[in-house]
Enzyme design. Structure first.
Site, PDB file in Angstrom:
ATOM      1  N   LYS A 149       0.842  -1.199   0.000  1.00  0.00           N
ATOM      2  CA  LYS A 149       0.000   0.000   0.000  1.00  0.00           C
ATOM      3  C   LYS A 149       0.883   1.258   0.000  1.00  0.00           C
ATOM      4  O   LYS A 149       0.691   2.159  -0.782  1.00  0.00           O
ATOM      5  CB  LYS A 149      -0.929  -0.019   1.217  1.00  0.00           C
ATOM      6  CG  LYS A 149      -1.847   1.179   1.259  1.00  0.00           C
ATOM      7  CD  LYS A 149      -2.781   1.123   2.447  1.00  0.00           C
ATOM      8  CE  LYS A 149      -3.549   2.442   2.544  1.00  0.00           C
ATOM      9  NZ  LYS A 149      -4.338   2.549   3.757  1.00  0.00           N
ATOM     10  N   GLU A 159      11.086  -4.464   3.633  1.00  0.00           N
ATOM     11  CA  GLU A 159      11.187  -5.887   3.318  1.00  0.00           C
ATOM     12  C   GLU A 159      10.692  -6.170   1.895  1.00  0.00           C
ATOM     13  O   GLU A 159      11.309  -6.913   1.123  1.00  0.00           O
ATOM     14  CB  GLU A 159      10.335  -6.725   4.288  1.00  0.00           C
ATOM     15  CG  GLU A 159      10.767  -6.658   5.738  1.00  0.00           C
ATOM     16  CD  GLU A 159      10.010  -5.603   6.530  1.00  0.00           C
ATOM     17  OE1 GLU A 159       9.795  -4.482   5.993  1.00  0.00           O
ATOM     18  OE2 GLU A 159       9.646  -5.878   7.679  1.00  0.00           O
ATOM     19  N   GLY A 161      -4.494  -1.526   5.352  1.00  0.00           N
ATOM     20  CA  GLY A 161      -3.807  -2.699   4.817  1.00  0.00           C
ATOM     21  C   GLY A 161      -4.410  -4.010   5.300  1.00  0.00           C
ATOM     22  O   GLY A 161      -4.636  -4.942   4.525  1.00  0.00           O
ATOM     23  N   ARG A 162      -4.709  -4.107   6.596  1.00  0.00           N
ATOM     24  CA  ARG A 162      -5.218  -5.383   7.136  1.00  0.00           C
ATOM     25  C   ARG A 162      -6.680  -5.619   6.795  1.00  0.00           C
ATOM     26  O   ARG A 162      -7.242  -6.656   7.154  1.00  0.00           O
ATOM     27  CB  ARG A 162      -4.964  -5.445   8.641  1.00  0.00           C
ATOM     28  CG  ARG A 162      -5.503  -4.267   9.428  1.00  0.00           C
ATOM     29  CD  ARG A 162      -4.962  -4.249  10.852  1.00  0.00           C
ATOM     30  NE  ARG A 162      -5.358  -3.071  11.604  1.00  0.00           N
ATOM     31  CZ  ARG A 162      -4.718  -1.902  11.596  1.00  0.00           C
ATOM     32  NH1 ARG A 162      -3.641  -1.758  10.845  1.00  0.00           N
ATOM     33  NH2 ARG A 162      -5.141  -0.893  12.322  1.00  0.00           N
ATOM     34  N   GLU A 199      -3.140  -5.458  15.735  1.00  0.00           N
ATOM     35  CA  GLU A 199      -2.713  -4.184  15.145  1.00  0.00           C
ATOM     36  C   GLU A 199      -3.859  -3.166  15.220  1.00  0.00           C
ATOM     37  O   GLU A 199      -3.631  -1.967  15.322  1.00  0.00           O
ATOM     38  CB  GLU A 199      -2.260  -4.387  13.696  1.00  0.00           C
ATOM     39  CG  GLU A 199      -1.354  -3.275  13.188  1.00  0.00           C
ATOM     40  CD  GLU A 199      -0.715  -3.567  11.831  1.00  0.00           C
ATOM     41  OE1 GLU A 199      -1.442  -3.548  10.820  1.00  0.00           O
ATOM     42  OE2 GLU A 199       0.505  -3.799  11.766  1.00  0.00           O
ATOM     43  N   HIS A 235      -2.324 -31.607  21.118  1.00  0.00           N
ATOM     44  CA  HIS A 235      -1.141 -32.393  21.482  1.00  0.00           C
ATOM     45  C   HIS A 235       0.060 -31.500  21.753  1.00  0.00           C
ATOM     46  O   HIS A 235       1.177 -31.987  21.872  1.00  0.00           O
ATOM     47  CB  HIS A 235      -0.833 -33.393  20.374  1.00  0.00           C
ATOM     48  CG  HIS A 235      -1.955 -34.349  20.140  1.00  0.00           C
ATOM     49  ND1 HIS A 235      -2.135 -35.493  20.894  1.00  0.00           N
ATOM     50  CD2 HIS A 235      -3.005 -34.298  19.288  1.00  0.00           C
ATOM     51  CE1 HIS A 235      -3.221 -36.128  20.479  1.00  0.00           C
ATOM     52  NE2 HIS A 235      -3.778 -35.417  19.508  1.00  0.00           N
ATOM     53  N   LYS A 293      10.737   0.326  13.163  1.00  0.00           N
ATOM     54  CA  LYS A 293      11.168   0.551  11.769  1.00  0.00           C
ATOM     55  C   LYS A 293      12.254   1.627  11.731  1.00  0.00           C
ATOM     56  O   LYS A 293      13.273   1.480  11.049  1.00  0.00           O
ATOM     57  CB  LYS A 293       9.992   1.040  10.914  1.00  0.00           C
ATOM     58  CG  LYS A 293       8.994  -0.022  10.523  1.00  0.00           C
ATOM     59  CD  LYS A 293       7.956   0.581   9.575  1.00  0.00           C
ATOM     60  CE  LYS A 293       6.763  -0.331   9.393  1.00  0.00           C
ATOM     61  NZ  LYS A 293       5.683   0.284   8.621  1.00  0.00           N
TER      62      LYS A 293
HETATM   63  O1  F6P Z   1       4.198  -2.164   9.485  1.00  0.00           O
HETATM   64  C1  F6P Z   1       2.853  -2.501   9.550  1.00  0.00           C
HETATM   65  C2  F6P Z   1       2.197  -2.333   8.207  1.00  0.00           C
HETATM   66  O2  F6P Z   1       2.086  -0.980   7.895  1.00  0.00           O
HETATM   67  C3  F6P Z   1       0.850  -3.019   8.157  1.00  0.00           C
HETATM   68  O3  F6P Z   1      -0.161  -2.250   8.688  1.00  0.00           O
HETATM   69  C4  F6P Z   1       0.716  -3.292   6.696  1.00  0.00           C
HETATM   70  O4  F6P Z   1      -0.279  -4.234   6.425  1.00  0.00           O
HETATM   71  C5  F6P Z   1       2.101  -3.779   6.388  1.00  0.00           C
HETATM   72  O5  F6P Z   1       2.948  -2.955   7.173  1.00  0.00           O
HETATM   73  C6  F6P Z   1       2.508  -3.705   4.952  1.00  0.00           C
HETATM   74  O6  F6P Z   1       2.416  -2.398   4.466  1.00  0.00           O
HETATM   75  P1  F6P Z   1       2.456  -2.060   2.944  1.00  0.00           P
HETATM   76  O7  F6P Z   1       1.281  -2.693   2.283  1.00  0.00           O
HETATM   77  O8  F6P Z   1       2.402  -0.571   2.866  1.00  0.00           O
HETATM   78  O9  F6P Z   1       3.748  -2.586   2.377  1.00  0.00           O
END
Ligand code: F6P
Length: 515
Positions: free
Chosen positions: A179, A185, A240-241, A324, A355, A483
């Site tokens: 987003k 990453e 995002g979530r 979150e 288990h 971050k």
């Molecule tokens: O760091 C948390 C977050 O911002 C989440 O809320 C989000 O889903 C995820 O990182 C990934 O973000 P993006 O879609 O901007 O890469």
């Protein structure tokens, strides 16, 4: 409140605490909240109506970022008369995304060497990974012969190292889902995959054929040299979530096809309609939120145990959705909350979890409320396996509730022929305190509609709980500090770099890593 006593004193307990919306049944009868207490809580929560209306009406429910949260607009059927700019934008984006995935599914998407793409790698993390991955795993059985879907979420190079040798560069496409377009990453993994494709196919190859992008930062995406037709929007008004219903679900649509993807949206919309209009006392997400907030006043954690292998990622997905969203300590106006907010969520599939950690759920010193999720109709022919699976799920809920007293244990041991000393010694170890609460959710079967019902239920439960707590369920400032520090620590990991400014504990660890 004693559960057995509640059943005896509340003849209408099962009907008052049993719900059905679409293909989802929810049973809260094994919760320790009395119906009278629930009624009181409902009476005190009458203003929830307004909060719900604000959500659907596009009000700024995320004031710290100045945003609405209109994920519900992503699943409004297009034919609906009251379309809005948001539903129109969602529809247009969805049609473009579905057009792309239909091409892929039909073998018409060709890679740089002219071979049809048959594998899609979703590169994203958090909401740009968990929802799609959960859904692909859960619904793969709807089209077992569909394109292969893989994921690269973690920046840990071992993930890429394990994945790359299994991929054919000529037939692999990458969906870059972010987003913000700035997630470190995801950016790094994209670069890694581009470099890999370049090394395999050559610098002159039409590499753009192997990429599509899903982002809210379209202007940044253009720099990637991907044609506009392969860039799909996310919207500022969808967190995002909460975004798997948008083009973020591209890998899901690629896996299961248009019809089942639309069934997923329809199932979510069915839950939206229920949440928006059902009276609070019969409103499933509202009652679930009240039950959980009551439970949270005593218990800090909740276990989520899907008794369906295909839902194995549900605990992880809910960790992000719930923790979150509602893992906050201040109210909307910035003042401290005056009660515990979200429970810690953990879990694993049944019966495996039985288990592993159920010992502690039954006999540990903490009471951990459990949520069981089962599917009534399986999609396999092994009827006996399925009966055993569901019998186990029901047994765990019953065991947590009933427990086993010392008197029962003693009688059992005496029956088994143990002498008095042995009974005295063994007895306490075999006692189950019981009176431990659980919720049971059942899906008629695991298809798009049912999963849409289920995930939208969780989304609305989170919002209802957040509204009752007067917190912002749609921001996530708590992820920012780590971050920023990671960006500061990164240069310090290079040999000889200055360590000033880092705390002594971190400095010592950096030295160990640098050697
Ligand atoms: O760091 C948390 C977050 O911002 C989440 O809320 C989000 O889903 C995820 O990182 C990934 O973000 P993006 O879609 O901007 O890469």
């Amino acid at each position: 409140m004693n559960l057995q006593a509640l059943f005896a004193s509340e003849p209408d307990r099962l009907t008052r605490l049993g719900f059905r919306v679409g293909l989802l049944h929810a049973d809260f009868s094994k919760q320790r909240l009395s119906v009278a207490a629930l009624d009181q809580a409902l009476a005190a929560s009458a203003s929830l109506h307004l909060s719900i209306a604000r959500l659907f009406g596009g009000a700024v429910v995320n004031p710290s970022e100045g945003r609405a949260a209109l994920h519900t607009a992503l699943r409004v059927p297009f034919a609906q008369v009251h379309s809005t700019p948001m539903t129109e934008a969602a529809f247009a984006a969805r049609e473009r995304m579905l057009g792309y995935t239909e091409q892929l599914r039909a073998g018409k998407l060709l890679g740089a060497t002219g071979k049809p793409i048959n594998t899609l790698v979703n590169v994203g993390i958090g909401g740009s990974d968990l929802g799609p991955r959960l859904l692909v795993n859960a619904l793969r059985h709807l089209d077992p012969h569909g394109p292969r879907i893989e994921n690269l979420n973690n920046v840990d190079g071992h993930a890429a190292n394990a994945l790359l040798p299994t991929l054919d560069p000529e037939t692999t496409a990458i969906a870059y889902v972010s987003k913000s377009f700035t997630t470190v990453e995801t950016k790094l993994n994209l670069k890694l995959l581009r470099d890999w494709l370049t090394a395999k196919l050559g610098t002159d190859a039409a590499l753009w054929r192997h990429f599509c992008v899903v982002t809210a930062k379209r202007e940044l995406a253009h720099a990637l040299d991907v044609p506009a037709a392969q860039i799909f929007p996310m919207f500022d008004w969808v967190g995002g979530r909460y975004s798997v219903w948008s083009a973020v679900g591209l890998s899901v649509a690629a896996a299961i096809g248009r019809e089942d993807f639309m069934a997923l949206l329809a199932g979510a919309h069915e839950m939206d309609a229920h949440f928006a209009s059902a009276p609070l006392a019969r409103n499933l997400p509202v009652v679930a939120a009240l039950v959980e907030l009551d439970q949270r006043t005593r218990h800090p954690a909740r276990a989520v145990i899907p008794y369906d292998y295909r839902l194995g990622l549900l605990p992880e997905y809910l960790q992000q959705l719930e923790m979150e969203s509602n893992g906050k300590s201040v109210q909307l106006d910035g003042s401290p909350v005056d009660q515990a907010t979200n429970a810690l969520v953990f879990g694993a599939v049944g019966t495996n979890a039985q288990h592993a950690f159920f010992q502690q759920l039954h006999q540990g010193t903490d009471i951990v409320p459990v949520e069981f999720i089962g599917v009534i109709e399986p999609d396999h022919p092994f009827a006996e396996n399925h009966r055993v699976l569901l019998a186990n799920m029901l047994a765990q809920g019953a065991a947590l509730m009933r427990g086993k007293s010392l008197a029962e244990v003693k009688a059992e041991l005496i029956d088994a022929g143990l002498d008095e000393a042995q009974v005295r010694q063994l007895g306490p170890h075999r006692v189950f305190p019981g009176n431990r609460p659980s919720t049971t959710l059942l899906l008629d079967r695991l298809n798009g509609r049912a999963l849409g019902n289920l995930l939208a239920y969780y989304e609305h439960k989170v919002y209802a709980a957040g509204a009752l707590l007067n917190i912002n369920s749609f921001d996530q400032w708590g992820v920012e500090l780590g971050k920023a520090l990671a960006a500061q620590i990164l240069p310090a990991l290079s040999a000889g770099a200055d360590l000033d400014g880092h705390d002594p504990s971190t400095q010592a660890l950096i030295r160990l890593i640098r050697r």
